[in-house]
Design a protein around this motif. Sequence first.
Motif, PDB file in Angstrom:
ATOM      1  N   ARG A 240      17.210   6.610 -18.986  1.00 40.99           N
ATOM      2  CA  ARG A 240      15.856   7.196 -18.911  1.00 40.99           C
ATOM      3  C   ARG A 240      15.336   7.173 -17.481  1.00 40.99           C
ATOM      4  O   ARG A 240      14.706   8.130 -17.026  1.00 40.99           O
ATOM      5  CB  ARG A 240      14.904   6.440 -19.842  1.00 40.99           C
ATOM      6  CG  ARG A 240      15.188   6.653 -21.323  1.00 40.99           C
ATOM      7  CD  ARG A 240      14.087   6.059 -22.183  1.00 40.99           C
ATOM      8  NE  ARG A 240      14.318   6.294 -23.602  1.00 40.99           N
ATOM      9  CZ  ARG A 240      13.430   6.070 -24.566  1.00 40.99           C
ATOM     10  NH1 ARG A 240      12.225   5.588 -24.235  1.00 40.99           N
ATOM     11  NH2 ARG A 240      13.709   6.318 -25.825  1.00 40.99           N
ATOM     12  N   PHE A 241      15.591   6.086 -16.788  1.00 43.26           N
ATOM     13  CA  PHE A 241      15.160   5.960 -15.402  1.00 43.26           C
ATOM     14  C   PHE A 241      15.779   7.054 -14.534  1.00 43.26           C
ATOM     15  O   PHE A 241      15.091   7.710 -13.744  1.00 43.26           O
ATOM     16  CB  PHE A 241      15.549   4.571 -14.899  1.00 43.26           C
ATOM     17  CG  PHE A 241      15.208   4.290 -13.468  1.00 43.26           C
ATOM     18  CD1 PHE A 241      13.891   4.236 -13.051  1.00 43.26           C
ATOM     19  CD2 PHE A 241      16.216   4.055 -12.540  1.00 43.26           C
ATOM     20  CE1 PHE A 241      13.566   3.959 -11.721  1.00 43.26           C
ATOM     21  CE2 PHE A 241      15.907   3.772 -11.216  1.00 43.26           C
ATOM     22  CZ  PHE A 241      14.582   3.732 -10.814  1.00 43.26           C
ATOM     23  N   ASP A 242      17.070   7.282 -14.698  1.00 41.26           N
ATOM     24  CA  ASP A 242      17.754   8.331 -13.927  1.00 41.26           C
ATOM     25  C   ASP A 242      17.189   9.711 -14.261  1.00 41.26           C
ATOM     26  O   ASP A 242      17.004  10.552 -13.369  1.00 41.26           O
ATOM     27  CB  ASP A 242      19.254   8.297 -14.210  1.00 41.26           C
ATOM     28  CG  ASP A 242      19.928   7.053 -13.650  1.00 41.26           C
ATOM     29  OD1 ASP A 242      19.327   6.406 -12.766  1.00 41.26           O
ATOM     30  OD2 ASP A 242      21.039   6.730 -14.113  1.00 41.26           O
ATOM     31  N   LYS A 243      16.899   9.935 -15.532  1.00 39.09           N
ATOM     32  CA  LYS A 243      16.352  11.233 -15.943  1.00 39.09           C
ATOM     33  C   LYS A 243      14.943  11.428 -15.386  1.00 39.09           C
ATOM     34  O   LYS A 243      14.573  12.539 -14.985  1.00 39.09           O
ATOM     35  CB  LYS A 243      16.338  11.348 -17.468  1.00 39.09           C
ATOM     36  CG  LYS A 243      15.884  12.715 -17.979  1.00 39.09           C
ATOM     37  CD  LYS A 243      15.939  12.797 -19.495  1.00 39.09           C
ATOM     38  CE  LYS A 243      15.403  14.138 -19.987  1.00 39.09           C
ATOM     39  NZ  LYS A 243      15.413  14.208 -21.482  1.00 39.09           N
ATOM     40  N   GLN A 244      14.147  10.364 -15.353  1.00 43.52           N
ATOM     41  CA  GLN A 244      12.798  10.467 -14.802  1.00 43.52           C
ATOM     42  C   GLN A 244      12.824  10.909 -13.343  1.00 43.52           C
ATOM     43  O   GLN A 244      11.974  11.684 -12.903  1.00 43.52           O
ATOM     44  CB  GLN A 244      12.070   9.122 -14.939  1.00 43.52           C
ATOM     45  CG  GLN A 244      11.668   8.801 -16.364  1.00 43.52           C
ATOM     46  CD  GLN A 244      11.109   7.403 -16.518  1.00 43.52           C
ATOM     47  OE1 GLN A 244      11.462   6.488 -15.765  1.00 43.52           O
ATOM     48  NE2 GLN A 244      10.238   7.211 -17.494  1.00 43.52           N
ATOM     49  N   LYS A 245      13.807  10.448 -12.592  1.00 46.04           N
ATOM     50  CA  LYS A 245      13.940  10.874 -11.200  1.00 46.04           C
ATOM     51  C   LYS A 245      14.307  12.353 -11.117  1.00 46.04           C
ATOM     52  O   LYS A 245      13.778  13.098 -10.280  1.00 46.04           O
ATOM     53  CB  LYS A 245      14.985  10.024 -10.482  1.00 46.04           C
ATOM     54  CG  LYS A 245      14.532   8.608 -10.195  1.00 46.04           C
ATOM     55  CD  LYS A 245      15.548   7.874  -9.335  1.00 46.04           C
ATOM     56  CE  LYS A 245      15.033   6.501  -8.929  1.00 46.04           C
ATOM     57  NZ  LYS A 245      15.986   5.787  -8.047  1.00 46.04           N
ATOM     58  N   LYS A 246      15.207  12.800 -11.978  1.00 46.34           N
ATOM     59  CA  LYS A 246      15.609  14.206 -11.987  1.00 46.34           C
ATOM     60  C   LYS A 246      14.442  15.115 -12.368  1.00 46.34           C
ATOM     61  O   LYS A 246      14.293  16.218 -11.839  1.00 46.34           O
ATOM     62  CB  LYS A 246      16.781  14.413 -12.952  1.00 46.34           C
ATOM     63  CG  LYS A 246      18.080  13.792 -12.488  1.00 46.34           C
ATOM     64  CD  LYS A 246      19.191  14.003 -13.509  1.00 46.34           C
ATOM     65  CE  LYS A 246      20.490  13.339 -13.069  1.00 46.34           C
ATOM     66  NZ  LYS A 246      21.569  13.488 -14.081  1.00 46.34           N
ATOM     67  N   LEU A 247      13.611  14.647 -13.287  1.00 47.84           N
ATOM     68  CA  LEU A 247      12.463  15.438 -13.739  1.00 47.84           C
ATOM     69  C   LEU A 247      11.344  15.486 -12.698  1.00 47.84           C
ATOM     70  O   LEU A 247      10.503  16.387 -12.738  1.00 47.84           O
ATOM     71  CB  LEU A 247      11.901  14.859 -15.047  1.00 47.84           C
ATOM     72  CG  LEU A 247      12.751  15.023 -16.301  1.00 47.84           C
ATOM     73  CD1 LEU A 247      12.173  14.172 -17.433  1.00 47.84           C
ATOM     74  CD2 LEU A 247      12.816  16.486 -16.725  1.00 47.84           C
ATOM     75  N   GLY A 248      11.307  14.512 -11.799  1.00 48.73           N
ATOM     76  CA  GLY A 248      10.209  14.422 -10.843  1.00 48.73           C
ATOM     77  C   GLY A 248       9.080  13.531 -11.314  1.00 48.73           C
ATOM     78  O   GLY A 248       8.032  13.450 -10.662  1.00 48.73           O
ATOM     79  N   ILE A 249       9.269  12.857 -12.447  1.00 50.44           N
ATOM     80  CA  ILE A 249       8.278  11.885 -12.915  1.00 50.44           C
ATOM     81  C   ILE A 249       8.237  10.698 -11.955  1.00 50.44           C
ATOM     82  O   ILE A 249       7.178  10.114 -11.693  1.00 50.44           O
ATOM     83  CB  ILE A 249       8.615  11.407 -14.341  1.00 50.44           C
ATOM     84  CG1 ILE A 249       8.525  12.576 -15.337  1.00 50.44           C
ATOM     85  CG2 ILE A 249       7.694  10.273 -14.777  1.00 50.44           C
ATOM     86  CD1 ILE A 249       7.146  13.161 -15.499  1.00 50.44           C
ATOM     87  N   LEU A 250       9.401  10.325 -11.428  1.00 50.15           N
ATOM     88  CA  LEU A 250       9.503   9.265 -10.438  1.00 50.15           C
ATOM     89  C   LEU A 250      10.048   9.838  -9.137  1.00 50.15           C
ATOM     90  O   LEU A 250      10.773  10.833  -9.136  1.00 50.15           O
ATOM     91  CB  LEU A 250      10.455   8.160 -10.919  1.00 50.15           C
ATOM     92  CG  LEU A 250      10.100   7.426 -12.208  1.00 50.15           C
ATOM     93  CD1 LEU A 250      11.183   6.402 -12.523  1.00 50.15           C
ATOM     94  CD2 LEU A 250       8.741   6.748 -12.116  1.00 50.15           C
ATOM     95  N   THR A 251       9.700   9.184  -8.039  1.00 42.99           N
ATOM     96  CA  THR A 251      10.274   9.557  -6.746  1.00 42.99           C
ATOM     97  C   THR A 251      11.698   8.998  -6.647  1.00 42.99           C
ATOM     98  O   THR A 251      12.070   8.070  -7.384  1.00 42.99           O
ATOM     99  CB  THR A 251       9.425   9.004  -5.599  1.00 42.99           C
ATOM    100  OG1 THR A 251       9.372   7.569  -5.706  1.00 42.99           O
ATOM    101  CG2 THR A 251       8.011   9.571  -5.658  1.00 42.99           C
ATOM    102  N   GLN A 252      12.483   9.543  -5.744  1.00 43.45           N
ATOM    103  CA  GLN A 252      13.875   9.131  -5.615  1.00 43.45           C
ATOM    104  C   GLN A 252      14.026   7.692  -5.148  1.00 43.45           C
ATOM    105  O   GLN A 252      15.054   7.056  -5.396  1.00 43.45           O
ATOM    106  CB  GLN A 252      14.605  10.084  -4.657  1.00 43.45           C
ATOM    107  CG  GLN A 252      14.765  11.492  -5.192  1.00 43.45           C
ATOM    108  CD  GLN A 252      15.474  11.545  -6.538  1.00 43.45           C
ATOM    109  OE1 GLN A 252      16.557  10.979  -6.701  1.00 43.45           O
ATOM    110  NE2 GLN A 252      14.855  12.209  -7.507  1.00 43.45           N
ATOM    111  N   ASP A 253      13.015   7.155  -4.486  1.00 43.50           N
ATOM    112  CA  ASP A 253      13.117   5.776  -4.005  1.00 43.50           C
ATOM    113  C   ASP A 253      12.519   4.757  -4.983  1.00 43.50           C
ATOM    114  O   ASP A 253      12.419   3.562  -4.673  1.00 43.50           O
ATOM    115  CB  ASP A 253      12.451   5.634  -2.639  1.00 43.50           C
ATOM    116  CG  ASP A 253      10.964   6.012  -2.663  1.00 43.50           C
ATOM    117  OD1 ASP A 253      10.498   6.542  -3.689  1.00 43.50           O
ATOM    118  OD2 ASP A 253      10.280   5.788  -1.644  1.00 43.50           O
ATOM    119  N   ALA A 254      12.114   5.198  -6.170  1.00 45.91           N
ATOM    120  CA  ALA A 254      11.548   4.288  -7.172  1.00 45.91           C
ATOM    121  C   ALA A 254      12.608   3.289  -7.636  1.00 45.91           C
ATOM    122  O   ALA A 254      13.809   3.583  -7.649  1.00 45.91           O
ATOM    123  CB  ALA A 254      11.021   5.082  -8.361  1.00 45.91           C
TER     124      ALA A 254
END
Length: 543
Positions: A240-254
């Motif tokens: 889920r964490f990896d997907k959140q980065k791909k979606l833009g919900i999280l920044t790449q450095d999160a």
Amino acid sequence: MKKTFITLLSICSLSLAVYAQKQDRPNIVVILADDLGYSDLGAYGSEIATPNLDRLAEEGVRFRQFYNNSICAPTRASVITGQYQHKAGVGYFSNDLGLPAYQGYINAESLTFAEVLKANGYITLTSGKWHVSGKDQSYPWQRGFDKVFPKNENGANSGAPGFGKVETDAEGYPLSAYYSTNVINAHAQQFLDEIKGESKPFFLYLAHTAPHWPLVALPEDVAKYKGKYDKGWFAVRKERFDKQKKLGILTQDAVLSVPDQDLYDWDKLSFDNRRSWAKKMEVFAAMVDRLDQSIGSLLEKLKDNGQLENTIIIFLSDNGAPAEDLVKWHGGARINEGPVGTVGSYESQSKNWSYASNTPFKAYKDYLHEGGINTPFIAWFPQKIKPNTIVQGTGHIIDLAPTLYELARAKYPKSYQGIKPHELPGKSLLPVLTGAVDTIDRPEGLFWERAGNRAARIGKWKLVSTWPSYSWELYDLDKDPTETTDVARQNHAVVSQLSQAYFKWAKQNGVVDFAQLEDKEPTSMRLFRKSKEQESTPPAFNF
């Protein structure tokens, strides 16, 4: 004759103006889920099938930060009134602890959104969980709603529809006609049918009980997820964490928050234990899936009735996924009467799976770290909202009321039925919804208190204290949105500034030191809280 003609012309002009205003003002639908974690929707990183909510997100706006009050009744009080929960009278829960801020039901000075919108020409509808009534006061039919389900005192007070006997299949699973998510949704759709010929705009508050425990789902929904969670909560959380980065919900450095020490090590559980735990999440996922299906059905009903075109839809959850373990708390081991998922079973996903549900954040429902108070927030309104937009947002449930009133061009009264209403502390979200700004600016800050847990946020800084401790933690949410590093010792001036702001807010809202109320706390809630405080050593197995 000339005078008569002028009078008729004036009347016609006024009628056309009123009609135009009714047509121009949007219908409003607010959908509230119960105990849904930050990452439990596909649009926020989940593997659970939520195509209808994902569609609303792709055609609307998602907030990275939207705050609740960490637990059910206090959140609902703020959603419904636009007040901080203590100001509305629901500072602790739906229990009367003997003080006005803790009476357990919405006070008369805190107007509901139904009261305000109805006074401004809206038809008001609600189906589902209310949970902010008490002492024969503040039931939804007393607080501005034209049509209500369930319209009985037990249903309103318990937060659950009163269905009587629930029909089941041969294995004990509920039949679809008796399943609460379907029943709540069916009554909402019935109300929409009943008013579809009206010229007035409508407001629908649709408050689902899903996916709150006990874990009960329909067998066809559970079947979709068989084997999907055999990998365990750590693996699901990472995906889920990896997907959140791909979606833009999280920044790449999160980065992910640090896991609790008392989470079970999936790899050290026995095969039977792993299978038992995986089944819990299969049922939870099925509950979320059915919730999404019901929203798809609602969208179709709105479209078929010609009610969708000028409608704004807002979706959120009342708190983060829960830490409750019903085997240890609330007599779950004694009450449980069947396999998980069936009617009569009494189980929860507990903090182990909630740890995945609240990805990427720290903590759970009832706590004031981001995992407890940061909810998914989706707003859909093609006429005004740019599609597939993700913003920081930093909204709060106290902002819903002023947002809805601005959308509806509704006047908030200075006096209502002889009572002077509380002023609204929130801010309209329209500038963020329409893309004018990325976040709500509030130099005065945001504040929380729940059963001794306390928090304050001003700008990038967030102060947190977890009962029974009185010490403060400090986080820089711009650099550290998942609260991995407490920087209180390096920033004494910031701690002082935020703590002073917190105590000022607390005084204004009737908040008292929880030590004064602890002996009035209901026994079941006290035992649950004590069990959470004492959970520090992970047991070898889940039972």
